[in-house]
Design a protein around this motif. Sequence first.
Motif, PDB file in Angstrom:
ATOM      1  N   SER A  34     -30.118  -9.117  22.095  1.00  0.00           N
ATOM      2  CA  SER A  34     -30.532  -8.108  21.119  1.00  0.00           C
ATOM      3  C   SER A  34     -31.724  -8.637  20.323  1.00  0.00           C
ATOM      4  O   SER A  34     -31.900  -9.840  20.167  1.00  0.00           O
ATOM      5  CB  SER A  34     -29.365  -7.798  20.177  1.00  0.00           C
ATOM      6  N   SER A  35     -32.548  -7.725  19.801  1.00  0.00           N
ATOM      7  CA  SER A  35     -33.696  -8.148  18.989  1.00  0.00           C
ATOM      8  C   SER A  35     -33.870  -7.222  17.788  1.00  0.00           C
ATOM      9  O   SER A  35     -33.706  -6.008  17.899  1.00  0.00           O
ATOM     10  CB  SER A  35     -34.980  -8.154  19.826  1.00  0.00           C
ATOM     11  N   ASN A  36     -34.192  -7.822  16.658  1.00  0.00           N
ATOM     12  CA  ASN A  36     -34.516  -7.079  15.438  1.00  0.00           C
ATOM     13  C   ASN A  36     -33.456  -6.029  15.117  1.00  0.00           C
ATOM     14  O   ASN A  36     -33.763  -4.909  14.755  1.00  0.00           O
ATOM     15  CB  ASN A  36     -35.894  -6.406  15.566  1.00  0.00           C
ATOM     16  N   ASN A  37     -32.179  -6.416  15.243  1.00  0.00           N
ATOM     17  CA  ASN A  37     -31.124  -5.424  15.082  1.00  0.00           C
ATOM     18  C   ASN A  37     -29.931  -6.000  14.310  1.00  0.00           C
ATOM     19  O   ASN A  37     -28.815  -6.060  14.839  1.00  0.00           O
ATOM     20  CB  ASN A  37     -30.664  -4.917  16.446  1.00  0.00           C
ATOM     21  N   PRO A  38     -30.146  -6.410  13.060  1.00  0.00           N
ATOM     22  CA  PRO A  38     -29.014  -6.871  12.258  1.00  0.00           C
ATOM     23  C   PRO A  38     -28.034  -5.733  11.980  1.00  0.00           C
ATOM     24  O   PRO A  38     -28.391  -4.551  12.026  1.00  0.00           O
ATOM     25  CB  PRO A  38     -29.672  -7.371  10.971  1.00  0.00           C
ATOM     26  N   ILE A  39     -26.808  -6.095  11.684  1.00  0.00           N
ATOM     27  CA  ILE A  39     -25.768  -5.099  11.445  1.00  0.00           C
ATOM     28  C   ILE A  39     -26.140  -4.171  10.301  1.00  0.00           C
ATOM     29  O   ILE A  39     -25.902  -2.954  10.363  1.00  0.00           O
ATOM     30  CB  ILE A  39     -24.418  -5.795  11.194  1.00  0.00           C
ATOM     31  N   GLY A  40     -26.727  -4.731   9.242  1.00  0.00           N
ATOM     32  CA  GLY A  40     -27.113  -3.901   8.105  1.00  0.00           C
ATOM     33  C   GLY A  40     -28.089  -2.805   8.488  1.00  0.00           C
ATOM     34  O   GLY A  40     -28.030  -1.688   7.963  1.00  0.00           O
ATOM     35  N   LYS A  41     -29.000  -3.112   9.408  1.00  0.00           N
ATOM     36  CA  LYS A  41     -29.968  -2.110   9.863  1.00  0.00           C
ATOM     37  C   LYS A  41     -29.261  -1.004  10.645  1.00  0.00           C
ATOM     38  O   LYS A  41     -29.553   0.188  10.455  1.00  0.00           O
ATOM     39  CB  LYS A  41     -31.043  -2.766  10.725  1.00  0.00           C
ATOM     40  N   ILE A  42     -28.337  -1.380  11.527  1.00  0.00           N
ATOM     41  CA  ILE A  42     -27.612  -0.395  12.321  1.00  0.00           C
ATOM     42  C   ILE A  42     -26.824   0.542  11.413  1.00  0.00           C
ATOM     43  O   ILE A  42     -26.887   1.774  11.544  1.00  0.00           O
ATOM     44  CB  ILE A  42     -26.660  -1.099  13.307  1.00  0.00           C
ATOM     45  N   ILE A  43     -26.086  -0.039  10.479  1.00  0.00           N
ATOM     46  CA  ILE A  43     -25.250   0.771   9.596  1.00  0.00           C
ATOM     47  C   ILE A  43     -26.100   1.649   8.688  1.00  0.00           C
ATOM     48  O   ILE A  43     -25.805   2.842   8.491  1.00  0.00           O
ATOM     49  CB  ILE A  43     -24.310  -0.132   8.779  1.00  0.00           C
ATOM     50  N   GLY A  44     -27.176   1.094   8.145  1.00  0.00           N
ATOM     51  CA  GLY A  44     -28.057   1.879   7.290  1.00  0.00           C
ATOM     52  C   GLY A  44     -28.651   3.064   8.027  1.00  0.00           C
ATOM     53  O   GLY A  44     -28.748   4.179   7.481  1.00  0.00           O
ATOM     54  N   PHE A  45     -29.057   2.834   9.278  1.00  0.00           N
ATOM     55  CA  PHE A  45     -29.605   3.925  10.084  1.00  0.00           C
ATOM     56  C   PHE A  45     -28.547   4.991  10.324  1.00  0.00           C
ATOM     57  O   PHE A  45     -28.801   6.191  10.159  1.00  0.00           O
ATOM     58  CB  PHE A  45     -30.119   3.374  11.412  1.00  0.00           C
ATOM     59  N   ALA A  46     -27.344   4.564  10.713  1.00  0.00           N
ATOM     60  CA  ALA A  46     -26.279   5.529  10.995  1.00  0.00           C
ATOM     61  C   ALA A  46     -25.934   6.357   9.765  1.00  0.00           C
ATOM     62  O   ALA A  46     -25.708   7.568   9.853  1.00  0.00           O
ATOM     63  CB  ALA A  46     -25.044   4.797  11.515  1.00  0.00           C
ATOM     64  N   GLU A  47     -25.900   5.721   8.621  1.00  0.00           N
ATOM     65  CA  GLU A  47     -25.618   6.451   7.379  1.00  0.00           C
ATOM     66  C   GLU A  47     -26.721   7.459   7.086  1.00  0.00           C
ATOM     67  O   GLU A  47     -26.443   8.596   6.677  1.00  0.00           O
ATOM     68  CB  GLU A  47     -25.465   5.463   6.225  1.00  0.00           C
ATOM     69  N   SER A  48     -27.966   7.062   7.313  1.00  0.00           N
ATOM     70  CA  SER A  48     -29.087   7.961   7.018  1.00  0.00           C
ATOM     71  C   SER A  48     -29.100   9.185   7.923  1.00  0.00           C
ATOM     72  O   SER A  48     -29.647  10.230   7.553  1.00  0.00           O
ATOM     73  CB  SER A  48     -30.420   7.217   7.151  1.00  0.00           C
ATOM     74  N   GLN A  49     -28.488   9.079   9.111  1.00  0.00           N
ATOM     75  CA  GLN A  49     -28.472  10.191  10.058  1.00  0.00           C
ATOM     76  C   GLN A  49     -27.171  10.992  10.006  1.00  0.00           C
ATOM     77  O   GLN A  49     -26.962  11.890  10.819  1.00  0.00           O
ATOM     78  CB  GLN A  49     -28.700   9.662  11.473  1.00  0.00           C
ATOM     79  N   GLY A  50     -26.302  10.648   9.074  1.00  0.00           N
ATOM     80  CA  GLY A  50     -25.101  11.442   8.860  1.00  0.00           C
ATOM     81  C   GLY A  50     -23.961  11.194   9.817  1.00  0.00           C
ATOM     82  O   GLY A  50     -23.100  12.070   9.999  1.00  0.00           O
ATOM     83  N   PHE A  51     -23.901  10.012  10.414  1.00  0.00           N
ATOM     84  CA  PHE A  51     -22.783   9.712  11.310  1.00  0.00           C
ATOM     85  C   PHE A  51     -21.510   9.458  10.510  1.00  0.00           C
ATOM     86  O   PHE A  51     -21.547   9.138   9.324  1.00  0.00           O
ATOM     87  CB  PHE A  51     -23.119   8.507  12.192  1.00  0.00           C
ATOM     88  N   ASP A  52     -20.373   9.572  11.214  1.00  0.00           N
ATOM     89  CA  ASP A  52     -19.062   9.419  10.581  1.00  0.00           C
ATOM     90  C   ASP A  52     -18.366   8.120  10.958  1.00  0.00           C
ATOM     91  O   ASP A  52     -17.564   7.605  10.183  1.00  0.00           O
ATOM     92  CB  ASP A  52     -18.145  10.586  10.972  1.00  0.00           C
ATOM     93  N   TYR A  53     -18.617   7.613  12.159  1.00  0.00           N
ATOM     94  CA  TYR A  53     -17.947   6.391  12.603  1.00  0.00           C
ATOM     95  C   TYR A  53     -18.891   5.593  13.485  1.00  0.00           C
ATOM     96  O   TYR A  53     -19.899   6.112  13.994  1.00  0.00           O
ATOM     97  CB  TYR A  53     -16.649   6.708  13.349  1.00  0.00           C
TER      98      TYR A  53
END
Length: 368
Positions: A34-53
């Motif tokens: 994986s590259s340039n993909n910390p957990i905080g970035k993944i979660i922040g992106f998912a929250e910004s797009q309205g995901f639930d899980y």
Amino acid sequence: MIPAIPTSLPPLPAREGVWLKGDWHLHSRHSTDSSNNPIGKIIGFAESQGFDYLAITDHDVHVMGAVASHTWADPELRSDNLLLFHGAELTANRGHINILSTGPYDHQRVFDHRDDRDWNLLALKRELGVHFSANHPSTKNHYGFSFDLADSVEIWNGSVWPKNVPGVRIWDDMLKSGRMLGGRGGSDAHHGVPDAPELTTPHSIEATANYVGTPTTWVYARERTKQAVLEAMAAGRASVSANPFNPRVELVADHDGDGVMDMMMGDNVKPTGAPVTFEVRLVGGGIDRASYRVRVVRNRDEFATLITDPETRSVRFVDTPGTGERNYYRVEIEGPQTPYPAVPNSMALSQNMVALSNPLYFNYNPAF
């Protein structure tokens, strides 16, 4: 093409529940590929797009099975808005399995026994109380374990739709064999959007074509809890869309002819011998007033091709499941892709495949 039947959209089956959307297959910086993909970035992106899980499923082989002290111990693995599952991608000689759980479990034991016989893995799965999901069954790292081990199967991996066609065929083979096997999606995203232009790499560019939600799995859970979501996915109360802004497909049916749609995806009933009215509904998202092509699959074969009404965004068909035989029905939706601004290049890769449903089953319960 058989004619479509007009619909007035009667209510869904009378049961409590909520639709939740998310991604079951993601890799963070704890996967070495994986590259340039910390957990905080993944979660922040998912929250910004309205995901639930969300399920972050790093490769356990990269940390010798020690996901508990790597991915799970990462302080960024937290969210006030997302249901976050504990999991990992079991990476073994016979292929890959996403192990999913509502909380921490002893993943090291699964890793240490990854090359055991299937019946030993089944006993271990039951002992640990975890969910086994068969990953990308038709790729070079295909799922090579028994499908009797699997609680669900990844029928749509990543944004490139054509590579998934053989995997869907394998799913149909398993359904035809009498297995009620819930289908799900998973982006399998490894690379994050660069934080600054100078950080752009060929890998990070992939994030504009395949990232969280390409595809998106919609789950109809009895409540907004992790346990309910896993139960619903195993039961096949789910559908998959190319991205979170495409419509969600729902397949329902009136199996007893009383005018009420009393079956939904994942349901299994004993046929009465009378005709059954099926309805395909596209809910939320999508292109305004677009018509979508509906491919109905019955028992692995194409049964009908229909076009949705642009006003109701639905279509009906009728068939008579035999009382002395096993049948399943599922649908595939083709049409215009809804833009996903945060992952703009995914639209072209998904081509015209918009969504897939899980099946409705007839005579699949041995008790029948």
